[in-house]
Design a protein around this motif. Structure first.
Motif, PDB file in Angstrom:
ATOM      1  N   ARG A  22     -18.557 -48.618 -54.866  1.00  0.00           N
ATOM      2  CA  ARG A  22     -19.763 -49.437 -54.726  1.00  0.00           C
ATOM      3  C   ARG A  22     -20.972 -48.710 -55.299  1.00  0.00           C
ATOM      4  O   ARG A  22     -21.802 -49.312 -55.993  1.00  0.00           O
ATOM      5  CB  ARG A  22     -19.995 -49.776 -53.255  1.00  0.00           C
ATOM      6  CG  ARG A  22     -21.257 -50.585 -52.998  1.00  0.00           C
ATOM      7  CD  ARG A  22     -21.389 -50.926 -51.521  1.00  0.00           C
ATOM      8  NE  ARG A  22     -22.668 -51.541 -51.251  1.00  0.00           N
ATOM      9  CZ  ARG A  22     -22.950 -52.813 -51.465  1.00  0.00           C
ATOM     10  NH1 ARG A  22     -22.026 -53.592 -52.003  1.00  0.00           N
ATOM     11  NH2 ARG A  22     -24.148 -53.300 -51.179  1.00  0.00           N
TER      12      ARG A  22
ATOM     13  N   LEU B 164     -20.913 -48.934 -59.083  1.00  0.00           N
ATOM     14  CA  LEU B 164     -21.289 -50.251 -59.585  1.00  0.00           C
ATOM     15  C   LEU B 164     -22.785 -50.471 -59.467  1.00  0.00           C
ATOM     16  O   LEU B 164     -23.422 -51.035 -60.362  1.00  0.00           O
ATOM     17  CB  LEU B 164     -20.522 -51.339 -58.826  1.00  0.00           C
ATOM     18  CG  LEU B 164     -19.045 -51.475 -59.197  1.00  0.00           C
ATOM     19  CD1 LEU B 164     -18.360 -52.456 -58.249  1.00  0.00           C
ATOM     20  CD2 LEU B 164     -18.865 -51.904 -60.625  1.00  0.00           C
TER      21      LEU B 164
ATOM     22  N   GLY C 116     -10.590 -60.636 -62.140  1.00  0.00           N
ATOM     23  CA  GLY C 116     -11.675 -60.800 -61.173  1.00  0.00           C
ATOM     24  C   GLY C 116     -12.141 -59.472 -60.609  1.00  0.00           C
ATOM     25  O   GLY C 116     -12.307 -58.491 -61.346  1.00  0.00           O
ATOM     26  N   ARG C 117     -12.327 -59.428 -59.313  1.00  0.00           N
ATOM     27  CA  ARG C 117     -12.830 -58.213 -58.671  1.00  0.00           C
ATOM     28  C   ARG C 117     -11.827 -57.060 -58.711  1.00  0.00           C
ATOM     29  O   ARG C 117     -12.199 -55.911 -58.519  1.00  0.00           O
ATOM     30  CB  ARG C 117     -13.214 -58.507 -57.220  1.00  0.00           C
ATOM     31  CG  ARG C 117     -14.411 -59.445 -57.093  1.00  0.00           C
ATOM     32  CD  ARG C 117     -14.791 -59.661 -55.640  1.00  0.00           C
ATOM     33  NE  ARG C 117     -15.956 -60.540 -55.533  1.00  0.00           N
ATOM     34  CZ  ARG C 117     -17.218 -60.131 -55.637  1.00  0.00           C
ATOM     35  NH1 ARG C 117     -17.467 -58.848 -55.828  1.00  0.00           N
ATOM     36  NH2 ARG C 117     -18.214 -60.990 -55.526  1.00  0.00           N
ATOM     37  N   LYS C 118     -10.562 -57.373 -58.957  1.00  0.00           N
ATOM     38  CA  LYS C 118      -9.545 -56.327 -59.085  1.00  0.00           C
ATOM     39  C   LYS C 118      -9.434 -55.908 -60.553  1.00  0.00           C
ATOM     40  O   LYS C 118      -8.352 -55.909 -61.137  1.00  0.00           O
ATOM     41  CB  LYS C 118      -8.201 -56.828 -58.562  1.00  0.00           C
ATOM     42  CG  LYS C 118      -8.223 -57.195 -57.084  1.00  0.00           C
ATOM     43  CD  LYS C 118      -6.876 -57.719 -56.621  1.00  0.00           C
ATOM     44  CE  LYS C 118      -6.899 -58.092 -55.142  1.00  0.00           C
ATOM     45  NZ  LYS C 118      -5.590 -58.628 -54.687  1.00  0.00           N
TER      46      LYS C 118
ATOM     47  N   ARG D 162     -17.592 -56.815 -65.849  1.00  0.00           N
ATOM     48  CA  ARG D 162     -18.408 -56.798 -64.633  1.00  0.00           C
ATOM     49  C   ARG D 162     -17.710 -56.045 -63.500  1.00  0.00           C
ATOM     50  O   ARG D 162     -18.370 -55.463 -62.627  1.00  0.00           O
ATOM     51  CB  ARG D 162     -18.720 -58.235 -64.201  1.00  0.00           C
ATOM     52  CG  ARG D 162     -19.558 -58.332 -62.941  1.00  0.00           C
ATOM     53  CD  ARG D 162     -19.950 -59.765 -62.654  1.00  0.00           C
ATOM     54  NE  ARG D 162     -20.894 -60.275 -63.638  1.00  0.00           N
ATOM     55  CZ  ARG D 162     -22.209 -60.085 -63.574  1.00  0.00           C
ATOM     56  NH1 ARG D 162     -22.733 -59.393 -62.573  1.00  0.00           N
ATOM     57  NH2 ARG D 162     -23.005 -60.587 -64.496  1.00  0.00           N
ATOM     58  N   HIS D 163     -16.383 -56.059 -63.503  1.00  0.00           N
ATOM     59  CA  HIS D 163     -15.626 -55.377 -62.460  1.00  0.00           C
ATOM     60  C   HIS D 163     -14.796 -54.228 -63.061  1.00  0.00           C
ATOM     61  O   HIS D 163     -13.625 -54.048 -62.742  1.00  0.00           O
ATOM     62  CB  HIS D 163     -14.729 -56.375 -61.731  1.00  0.00           C
ATOM     63  CG  HIS D 163     -15.480 -57.501 -61.098  1.00  0.00           C
ATOM     64  ND1 HIS D 163     -16.327 -57.319 -60.022  1.00  0.00           N
ATOM     65  CD2 HIS D 163     -15.538 -58.819 -61.399  1.00  0.00           C
ATOM     66  CE1 HIS D 163     -16.867 -58.473 -59.679  1.00  0.00           C
ATOM     67  NE2 HIS D 163     -16.408 -59.398 -60.486  1.00  0.00           N
TER      68      HIS D 163
END
Length: 350
Positions: free
Chosen positions: A4, A7, A81-83, A265-266
């Motif tokens: 986190r 990011l 996605g987020r992964k 983005r991820h």
């Protein structure tokens, strides 16, 4: 928590990059991640090989690439996605807006943002072209005694012609558009080109395959439709005894476009991704692209060695080439795949 924090640091990067503040902290964070996973940035394309070697030498970044088309890169990021499993990709001009619209790319302005022409970048930093290319003919001189120098000559002859994966590849799409422009069409009027490619298909002279060095070495095709930098780069790496290729820009018209690195983005290694993008726009990164025969977007600010300039095609060959209209082409290119299938590939051979 560490992920986190990384990011959040990346989301603050535009201001940091513009002020070139905390560069050492970025380098340290990238070193700690130790790895970069790219898509559509293989060693042999635009001399990415040298850039990955420099990043390994300077910052210890191990590299892995998954070779994909522009459309496939965006789909991969969206599907993950987020992964996220990939950090950075290299997509064609018209796919830059698609990536932003799909929400897969991150707005990051590199330190040298002001030196990138306004037409070549997104105002919010979601994308910026790193280099440009123009559709060219690579003519096999062992098979073709008199090279076609225009699209009219190409379509009017008896040549076998290779084009890449139209509908998913920026290079394949641009070849269709370049032919259309030369024959009186435009981004919204591709009929002149589709009709000619359909005739090649009916006559068994259209080869639909992604170009590769091995394919050029086999020497089984008369003319390949490629970006100028791809044609020149692969020609320079041909094995001894392989066919000789003449690379030329069609004199009756062509299309110039470009490619932009986009940060996922991820991204699993966000600081490494940011550092890589910074390097690509630096003098060293831009010169690496020039050594791969691509035209760096910051060419006006570079002290390009004379041998590199001599390796590029004569500027006069680009007289009839024009820049793609990306906002229009992004929409039209999305529709091109099904049209190509129906109007060209499904044509019965005689």
């Amino acid at each position: 928590m560490q992920r986190r924090a990384a990011l959040l640091a990346l989301l603050c990067a535009p201001a940091l990059a513009q002020q070139t503040a905390d560069r050492r902290a970025l380098e340290a964070a990238a070193r700690a991640e130790g790895r970069i996973v790219s898509v559509g940035m293989p060693d042999g394309w635009a001399n990415w090989r040298a850039t990955w070697a420099d990043l390994k030498r300077l910052y210890g970044l191990e590299h892995q690439d998954l070779n994909m088309s522009s459309a496939e890169e965006i789909e991969r990021m969206a599907a993950d996605g987020r992964k996220g499993t990939v950090d950075i990709g290299d997509v064609g001009f018209e796919y830059a807006a698609v990536a932003r619209g799909r929400g897969v790319s991150l707005p990051v302005k590199p330190a040298l943002w002001e030196q990138i022409p306004d037409w070549a970048k997104d105002a919010d930093g979601y994308w910026a072209l790193a280099y440009t290319g123009t559709i060219a003919f690579a003519v096999n001189r062992k098979r073709v005694a008199r090279p076609p120098v225009t699209w009219a000559e190409l379509f009017g002859g008896s040549h076998t012609v290779l084009i890449g994966h139209v509908g998913s590849s920026a290079q394949g799409n641009a070849a269709v558009l370049a032919a259309a422009v030369a024959l009186g069409g435009s981004e919204t009027q591709l009929t002149p080109a589709l009709a000619q490619f359909a005739r090649l298909q009916r006559e068994g002279r259209l080869i639909v395959e992604q170009p590769s060095l091995k394919l050029l070495e086999r020497g089984e095709i008369d003319v390949l439709l490629l970006w100028d930098f791809q044609a020149l780069g692969m020609r320079s790496r041909l094995a001894r005894g392989a066919p000789e290729y003449e690379v030329l820009i069609p004199a009756d018209g062509s299309i110039t476009s470009g490619y932009t690195p986009i940060i996922n983005r991820h991204a699993p290694h966000p600081n490494a991704a940011l550092l890589v993008r910074e390097f690509i726009f630096s003098d060293a990164g831009q010169l690496n692209l020039a050594r791969g025969y691509a035209r760096p977007i910051r060419l006006a600010q570079l002290n390009l060695p004379e041998p590199l300039r001599q390796g590029l095609l004569d500027e006069a060959q680009y007289a009839k080439a024009r820049l793609v209209q990306p906002a229009i082409w992004a929409w039209e290119a999305k529709k091109l795949g099904p049209i190509w299938q129906r109007e060209v590939l499904q044509q019965a051979r005689r």
